[in-house]
Scaffold this active site. Structure first.
Site, PDB file in Angstrom:
ATOM      1  N   ASP A  41       0.918  -1.332   0.037  1.00 38.40           N
ATOM      2  CA  ASP A  41      -0.059   0.138  -0.005  1.00 38.40           C
ATOM      3  C   ASP A  41       1.046   1.074  -0.122  1.00 38.40           C
ATOM      4  OD1 ASP A  41      -2.187  -1.665  -0.142  1.00 38.40           O
ATOM      5  OD2 ASP A  41      -2.794  -1.212   2.047  1.00 38.40           O
ATOM      6  N   ASP A  56       0.450   3.903   1.758  1.00 34.76           N
ATOM      7  CA  ASP A  56       0.674   4.605   2.904  1.00 34.76           C
ATOM      8  C   ASP A  56       1.181   3.995   3.858  1.00 34.76           C
ATOM      9  OD1 ASP A  56      -1.300   2.740   3.297  1.00 34.76           O
ATOM     10  OD2 ASP A  56      -2.924   3.910   3.273  1.00 34.76           O
ATOM     11  N   TRP A  77     -13.536  -1.683  -1.141  1.00 32.27           N
ATOM     12  CA  TRP A  77     -12.681  -1.937   0.021  1.00 32.27           C
ATOM     13  C   TRP A  77     -12.901  -3.314   0.609  1.00 32.27           C
ATOM     14  CZ3 TRP A  77     -13.468  -3.207   4.934  1.00 32.27           C
ATOM     15  CH2 TRP A  77     -12.038  -2.939   5.908  1.00 32.27           C
ATOM     16  N   GLU A  89     -10.038  -8.623  -0.135  1.00 26.84           N
ATOM     17  CA  GLU A  89      -8.977  -9.201  -1.379  1.00 26.84           C
ATOM     18  C   GLU A  89      -7.971  -9.530  -0.614  1.00 26.84           C
ATOM     19  OE1 GLU A  89      -9.190  -6.027  -0.470  1.00 26.84           O
ATOM     20  OE2 GLU A  89      -7.090  -5.585  -0.304  1.00 26.84           O
ATOM     21  N   ASP A  90      -7.304  -9.116   0.546  1.00 23.12           N
ATOM     22  CA  ASP A  90      -6.382  -9.769   1.293  1.00 23.12           C
ATOM     23  C   ASP A  90      -6.694 -10.890   1.775  1.00 23.12           C
ATOM     24  OD1 ASP A  90      -7.979  -8.235   2.916  1.00 23.12           O
ATOM     25  OD2 ASP A  90      -6.393  -7.260   3.993  1.00 23.12           O
ATOM     26  N   MET A  96       1.391   4.135   9.494  1.00 31.63           N
ATOM     27  CA  MET A  96       0.459   4.334   8.199  1.00 31.63           C
ATOM     28  C   MET A  96       0.175   5.712   8.326  1.00 31.63           C
ATOM     29  SD  MET A  96      -3.262   2.920   7.491  1.00 31.63           S
ATOM     30  CE  MET A  96      -3.977   4.523   7.932  1.00 31.63           C
ATOM     31  N   HIS A 134      -5.474   8.734   6.943  1.00 31.54           N
ATOM     32  CA  HIS A 134      -6.391   9.472   5.564  1.00 31.54           C
ATOM     33  C   HIS A 134      -7.538   9.183   5.861  1.00 31.54           C
ATOM     34  CE1 HIS A 134      -6.778   5.491   3.671  1.00 31.54           C
ATOM     35  NE2 HIS A 134      -5.749   5.147   4.140  1.00 31.54           N
ATOM     36  N   ARG A 184     -11.541   7.892   4.169  1.00 31.91           N
ATOM     37  CA  ARG A 184     -11.836   6.750   3.086  1.00 31.91           C
ATOM     38  C   ARG A 184     -11.891   7.513   1.692  1.00 31.91           C
ATOM     39  NH1 ARG A 184     -13.314   2.052   3.601  1.00 31.91           N
ATOM     40  NH2 ARG A 184     -13.851   1.785   5.671  1.00 31.91           N
TER      41      ARG A 184
HETATM   42  N1  UDH Z   1      -5.798   3.259  -2.944  1.00 28.79           N
HETATM   43  C1  UDH Z   1      -5.415   4.510  -3.452  1.00 28.79           C
HETATM   44  N2  UDH Z   1      -6.274   5.110  -4.002  1.00 28.79           N
HETATM   45  C2  UDH Z   1      -7.821   5.207  -3.674  1.00 28.79           C
HETATM   46  C3  UDH Z   1      -7.922   3.841  -2.882  1.00 28.79           C
HETATM   47  C4  UDH Z   1      -6.684   2.819  -2.483  1.00 28.79           C
HETATM   48  O1  UDH Z   1      -4.208   4.698  -4.055  1.00 28.79           O
HETATM   49  O2  UDH Z   1      -8.278   5.613  -3.882  1.00 28.79           O
HETATM   50  C5  UDH Z   1      -4.435   2.282  -2.621  1.00 28.79           C
HETATM   51  C6  UDH Z   1      -3.405   2.912  -1.827  1.00 28.79           C
HETATM   52  O3  UDH Z   1      -2.257   2.073  -2.016  1.00 28.79           O
HETATM   53  C7  UDH Z   1      -3.838   2.171  -0.301  1.00 28.79           C
HETATM   54  C8  UDH Z   1      -4.283   0.984  -0.758  1.00 28.79           C
HETATM   55  O4  UDH Z   1      -5.042   1.129  -2.173  1.00 28.79           O
HETATM   56  O5  UDH Z   1      -2.753   2.391   0.740  1.00 28.79           O
HETATM   57  C9  UDH Z   1      -5.239   0.453   0.128  1.00 28.79           C
HETATM   58  O6  UDH Z   1      -6.521   1.431   0.280  1.00 28.79           O
HETATM   59  P1  UDH Z   1      -6.832   2.105   1.829  1.00 28.79           P
HETATM   60  O7  UDH Z   1      -5.681   2.691   2.069  1.00 28.79           O
HETATM   61  O8  UDH Z   1      -7.957   2.971   1.490  1.00 28.79           O
HETATM   62  O9  UDH Z   1      -7.140   0.711   2.564  1.00 28.79           O
HETATM   63  P2  UDH Z   1      -7.260   0.917   4.192  1.00 28.79           P
HETATM   64  O10 UDH Z   1      -7.656  -0.404   4.756  1.00 28.79           O
HETATM   65  O11 UDH Z   1      -8.052   2.117   4.690  1.00 28.79           O
HETATM   66  O12 UDH Z   1      -5.570   1.331   4.731  1.00 28.79           O
HETATM   67  C10 UDH Z   1      -9.480   2.141   4.516  1.00 28.79           C
HETATM   68  C11 UDH Z   1      -9.997   3.399   4.722  1.00 28.79           C
HETATM   69  C12 UDH Z   1     -10.121   3.565   6.233  1.00 28.79           C
HETATM   70  C13 UDH Z   1     -10.913   5.112   6.522  1.00 28.79           C
HETATM   71  C14 UDH Z   1     -10.452   5.372   7.859  1.00 28.79           C
HETATM   72  C15 UDH Z   1     -11.180   6.735   8.275  1.00 28.79           C
HETATM   73  N3  UDH Z   1     -10.675   7.317   9.616  1.00 28.79           N
HETATM   74  C1  NGS Z   2     -10.721  -6.829   7.568  1.00 28.43           C
HETATM   75  C2  NGS Z   2     -10.838  -6.780   6.086  1.00 28.43           C
HETATM   76  C3  NGS Z   2      -9.526  -6.471   5.620  1.00 28.43           C
HETATM   77  C4  NGS Z   2      -8.705  -5.486   6.131  1.00 28.43           C
HETATM   78  C5  NGS Z   2      -8.804  -5.479   7.541  1.00 28.43           C
HETATM   79  C6  NGS Z   2      -8.000  -4.359   8.190  1.00 28.43           C
HETATM   80  O1  NGS Z   2     -11.933  -6.920   8.386  1.00 28.43           O
HETATM   81  O2  NGS Z   2      -9.654  -6.701   3.932  1.00 28.43           O
HETATM   82  O3  NGS Z   2     -10.086  -5.550   7.977  1.00 28.43           O
HETATM   83  O4  NGS Z   2      -8.746  -3.400   7.513  1.00 28.43           O
HETATM   84  N1  NGS Z   2     -11.614  -8.076   5.766  1.00 28.43           N
HETATM   85  C7  NGS Z   2     -13.080  -7.996   5.347  1.00 28.43           C
HETATM   86  O5  NGS Z   2     -13.564  -6.873   5.492  1.00 28.43           O
HETATM   87  C8  NGS Z   2     -13.522  -9.281   4.978  1.00 28.43           C
HETATM   88  S1  NGS Z   2      -8.204  -1.775   8.110  1.00 28.43           S
HETATM   89  O6  NGS Z   2      -8.594  -1.884   9.640  1.00 28.43           O
HETATM   90  O7  NGS Z   2      -6.771  -1.871   7.597  1.00 28.43           O
HETATM   91  O8  NGS Z   2      -8.934  -0.964   7.264  1.00 28.43           O
HETATM   92  O9  NGS Z   2      -7.590  -5.517   5.611  1.00 28.43           O
END
Ligand code: UDH
Ligand code: NGS
Length: 353
Positions: free
Chosen positions: A204, A206, A266, A269-270, A296, A299, A301
């Site tokens: 990722d 971030d 979102w 997939e992992d 991290m 950011h 959503r």
């Molecule tokens: N990514 C992008 N652009 C997007 C979406 C995702 O570049 O519009 C890439 C980026 O590399 C990112 C990765 O996909 O690090 C994973 O997406 P994510 O960072 O959105 O996933 P994460 O689980 O965060 O880290 C989910 C949103 C949490 C919001 C919390 C609000 N407080």
């Molecule tokens: C799980 C998600 C994963 C995600 C993890 C951490 O619940 O994809 O949380 O998310 N699985 C499902 O939703 C089935 S996080 O806190 O980084 O946004 O990676």
């Protein structure tokens, strides 16, 4: 007197014989020394050649001199092939790192601070042969500020880890719903078109490691690298968690048929990738909690990356779907390839659900 002249003649005769003998001896000794000096000179030349440093002496690549005489090689063009292997643990590592995002960083600054990184974000050590050829794949859309931090922190770390690496930012074109895993499949495919990578890091944009001993390379089992994230209180959120940053060799990736292409939005997939790995009898390798610490960049959503309502259903059926959905069913269109100084940006149309 006749008796006296006979004696004189005898003395003269003996003296002459002695002189001739001495001359002959002198010539012989001179000859022997001359021949021996030739031997020594020849041995010296041979010795000089075998003392030439390995990186100059044994390269598979042509040099200007080599074209004329294959024994003398002076100016190396391209990559030396017979460098010694880099050590298993790089001597350049420093351990824990300070990582913070309060002051902005610029690409220009990062470029200046990393003069050995070549266009497209390519690097390889010059004094030893890297143990692995690593492609770093970043799924991406509209996260330029995060990318600047990633490049600023990761380039110095990856160089200290003595990797032969390239950075690929896989940018989803358009504003359809985001598809992280499909972008990773595209990254794998496109990176291999450029270079014979044997290891793939999926990161990722971030996430920044806080310790350079967390080597961004491949292991005998698929590796989870972001094991101790600040946002989870430096712990794994759950045992099967495989998100954030992971690594797989080409062989491991192909064994699971790559990643799913049909997780739009979102989440999940992992977990699907984890299921693939487990179903093929592989385990997850991880660094310890201290070495695996990472930060991290906070950011909100992103737009068009809302939680995928189908994710729970999909991860319940990984074992049935994984053989038809993966690298063997991947289709996309490359829109643009840009060679930036610190990374290669590949913009792709991955379609829509
Ligand atoms: N990514 C992008 N652009 C997007 C979406 C995702 O570049 O519009 C890439 C980026 O590399 C990112 C990765 O996909 O690090 C994973 O997406 P994510 O960072 O959105 O996933 P994460 O689980 O965060 O880290 C989910 C949103 C949490 C919001 C919390 C609000 N407080
Ligand atoms: C799980 C998600 C994963 C995600 C993890 C951490 O619940 O994809 O949380 O998310 N699985 C499902 O939703 C089935 S996080 O806190 O980084 O946004 O990676």
């Amino acid at each position: 007197m006749p008796g006296d002249s006979a004696v004189n003649f005898n003395v003269l005769h003996r003296t002459c014989k002695l002189v001739v003998l001495l001359c002959f001896l002198h010539i012989s000794v001179t000859l022997i020394f001359y021949v021996r000096s030739l031997d020594i000179r020849f041995a010296f030349v041979q010795n000089q050649q075998s003392n030439t440093p390995a990186n100059v002496r044994s390269t598979n690549l042509t040099t200007k001199e080599e074209a004329k005489d294959d024994k003398i090689q002076v100016k190396v063009e391209g990559s030396p092939k017979n460098l010694e292997k880099c050590p298993e643990t790089s001597p350049l590592l420093v351990g824990p790192l300070r990582v913070e995002f309060s002051s902005p960083v610029s690409l220009e600054q990062t470029r200046k601070e990393n003069p050995n990184v070549e266009v497209g974000g390519r690097f390889r050590p010059t004094d030893c042969e890297a143990l692995q050829k690593v492609a770093l794949i970043i799924p991406f859309r509209n996260r330029d500020e995060h990318l600047k931090y990633w490049l600023y922190y990761l380039h110095p770390i990856l160089q200290r880890q003595q990797l032969d690496y390239g950075v690929y930012v896989i940018n989803q074109d358009g504003d359809e719903i985001f598809n992280r895993a499909k972008l990773l499949n595209v990254g794998y495919t496109e990176a291999l078109k450029e270079y014979d990578y044997d290891c793939f890091i999926f990161s990722d944009v971030d996430l920044i490691p806080m310790d350079d001993r967390n080597t961004y390379k491949c292991f005998s089992q698929p590796r989870h690298l972001s094991v101790s994230m600040d946002k989870f209180g430096f712990r794994l959120p759950y045992n099967q968690y495989f998100g954030g940053v992971s690594s797989m060799s080409k062989q491991q990736y192909l064994k699971i048929n790559g990643f799913p292409n049909n997780y739009w939005g979102w989440g999940g997939e992992d977990d699907d990738i984890y299921n693939r790995v487990a179903s093929k009898g592989m385990s997850i390798s991880r660094p310890d909690g201290t070495v695996g610490k990472c930060r991290m960049i906070r950011h909100d959503r992103d737009k068009q990356n809302e939680p995928n309502p189908q994710r729970f259903d999909r991860i319940a059926h990984t074992r049935e779907t994984m053989h038809k959905d993966g690298i063997n069913s991947l289709s996309y269109k490359v829109v643009k390839i840009e060679k930036e100084p610190l990374y290669t940006k590949i913009t792709v149309d991955v379609g829509k659900p």
